[in-house]
Motif scaffolding. Structure first.
Motif, short mmCIF file in Angstrom:
data_model
loop_
_atom_site.label_atom_id
_atom_site.label_comp_id
_atom_site.label_asym_id
_atom_site.label_seq_id
_atom_site.Cartn_x
_atom_site.Cartn_y
_atom_site.Cartn_z
N ASN A 1 -18.61 45.40 40.26
CA ASN A 1 -18.80 47.15 40.89
C ASN A 1 -17.96 47.17 40.01
O ASN A 1 -17.40 48.56 39.63
CB ASN A 1 -19.27 46.81 41.66
CG ASN A 1 -20.39 48.31 42.24
OD1 ASN A 1 -20.65 48.94 41.03
ND2 ASN A 1 -19.70 48.65 43.24
N HIS B 1 -25.96 48.37 42.69
CA HIS B 1 -27.40 47.69 43.60
C HIS B 1 -28.33 49.05 42.63
O HIS B 1 -29.64 48.21 42.70
CB HIS B 1 -26.69 48.02 44.87
CG HIS B 1 -28.17 47.44 45.64
ND1 HIS B 1 -27.72 45.55 45.82
CD2 HIS B 1 -29.53 47.78 45.91
CE1 HIS B 1 -28.59 45.63 47.35
NE2 HIS B 1 -29.40 46.07 46.71
N ARG C 1 -30.14 46.34 39.63
CA ARG C 1 -30.76 45.90 40.72
C ARG C 1 -32.36 46.22 40.40
O ARG C 1 -33.79 45.82 41.21
CB ARG C 1 -30.33 44.71 42.30
CG ARG C 1 -31.53 43.54 42.97
CD ARG C 1 -30.63 43.55 43.80
NE ARG C 1 -31.49 43.17 44.73
CZ ARG C 1 -31.25 41.79 44.76
NH1 ARG C 1 -30.63 40.96 44.38
NH2 ARG C 1 -32.46 41.36 45.97
N HIS C 2 -32.37 47.41 41.60
CA HIS C 2 -33.74 48.00 42.03
C HIS C 2 -34.58 48.54 40.50
O HIS C 2 -35.73 48.45 40.65
CB HIS C 2 -33.08 49.72 42.68
CG HIS C 2 -33.01 49.07 44.29
ND1 HIS C 2 -33.97 48.39 45.73
CD2 HIS C 2 -32.07 49.18 45.00
CE1 HIS C 2 -33.19 48.51 46.59
NE2 HIS C 2 -31.79 48.77 45.58
N THR D 1 -39.50 42.00 50.11
CA THR D 1 -40.32 42.08 48.04
C THR D 1 -40.97 43.52 48.37
O THR D 1 -40.83 44.46 47.62
CB THR D 1 -40.20 41.30 47.33
OG1 THR D 1 -39.37 40.41 47.28
CG2 THR D 1 -40.35 41.82 46.02
N ARG E 1 -36.75 35.84 42.26
CA ARG E 1 -35.00 36.12 41.27
C ARG E 1 -34.69 36.72 41.84
O ARG E 1 -33.33 36.94 41.48
CB ARG E 1 -36.50 36.90 39.89
CG ARG E 1 -36.24 35.79 39.44
CD ARG E 1 -37.14 36.90 37.97
NE ARG E 1 -38.61 35.79 36.57
CZ ARG E 1 -38.85 36.75 35.91
NH1 ARG E 1 -38.86 38.11 35.67
NH2 ARG E 1 -39.67 35.55 35.34
N LEU E 2 -34.71 37.56 43.27
CA LEU E 2 -33.85 38.90 43.57
C LEU E 2 -33.00 37.41 44.77
O LEU E 2 -32.59 38.22 45.57
CB LEU E 2 -34.79 39.59 44.14
CG LEU E 2 -35.66 41.25 43.25
CD1 LEU E 2 -35.71 42.09 43.63
CD2 LEU E 2 -34.04 41.50 42.24
N TYR F 1 -34.43 47.02 37.98
CA TYR F 1 -34.67 45.39 37.01
C TYR F 1 -35.99 45.42 38.03
O TYR F 1 -37.18 44.80 37.56
CB TYR F 1 -34.40 44.31 37.39
CG TYR F 1 -34.38 42.92 37.06
CD1 TYR F 1 -34.81 42.40 36.00
CD2 TYR F 1 -34.71 42.11 38.01
CE1 TYR F 1 -34.94 40.98 35.90
CE2 TYR F 1 -35.14 41.48 37.90
CZ TYR F 1 -35.56 40.69 36.90
OH TYR F 1 -36.18 39.71 36.58
N ALA F 2 -36.29 45.11 39.52
CA ALA F 2 -37.35 45.19 40.34
C ALA F 2 -38.69 46.05 40.11
O ALA F 2 -39.51 45.16 39.75
CB ALA F 2 -36.94 44.74 41.74
#
Length: 116
Positions: A19, A51, A54-55, A83, A74-75, A57-58
């Motif tokens: 990061n 992060h 990540r959100h 999830t 995956r997460l 992507y989800a």
């Protein structure tokens, strides 16, 4: 310190290094956040952290129709409930498949039932 706590600390440390040394400089180079002063800290909000990716992507994966169970794995979530708690609002088909099934069922019922 237990092995699991040590592993968690290493993972957290690695994520923070990424990061600070990769993600934030990339954001600064793109003009999203200001460059940090030499020896200083990054002046970026939490929403600019790794992060957020990540959100993103989800949400993209769920909107594409991937299963919650697959995304949870995956997460690294312990189960799909976690999830769903975070990302259910990104599921465009939520409820749609059920409505379609009921509509198809009702379409096969005659409009007028025979009288006995």
């Amino acid at each position: 310190m237990s092995i699991s706590r040590r592993a968690a600390a290493c993972a957290s440390s690695s994520a923070n290094i990424f990061n600070v040394e990769v993600w934030k400089p990339a954001l600064a180079k793109a003009g999203v956040i200001p460059m940090r002063e030499k020896g200083g800290r990054w002046k970026a909000s939490r929403k600019d952290g790794f992060h957020a990716l990540r959100h993103t992507y989800a949400s993209v994966i769920l909107e594409a129709g991937e299963s919650v169970v697959t995304l949870a794995r995956r997460l690294g979530h312990s189960g799909p409930t976690i999830t769903l708690d975070h990302y259910a609002h990104f599921m465009p088909e939520a409820g749609g498949k059920g409505r379609t099934a009921v509509d198809a069922l009702l379409a096969t019922v005659p409009e007028r039932l025979p009288v006995a």
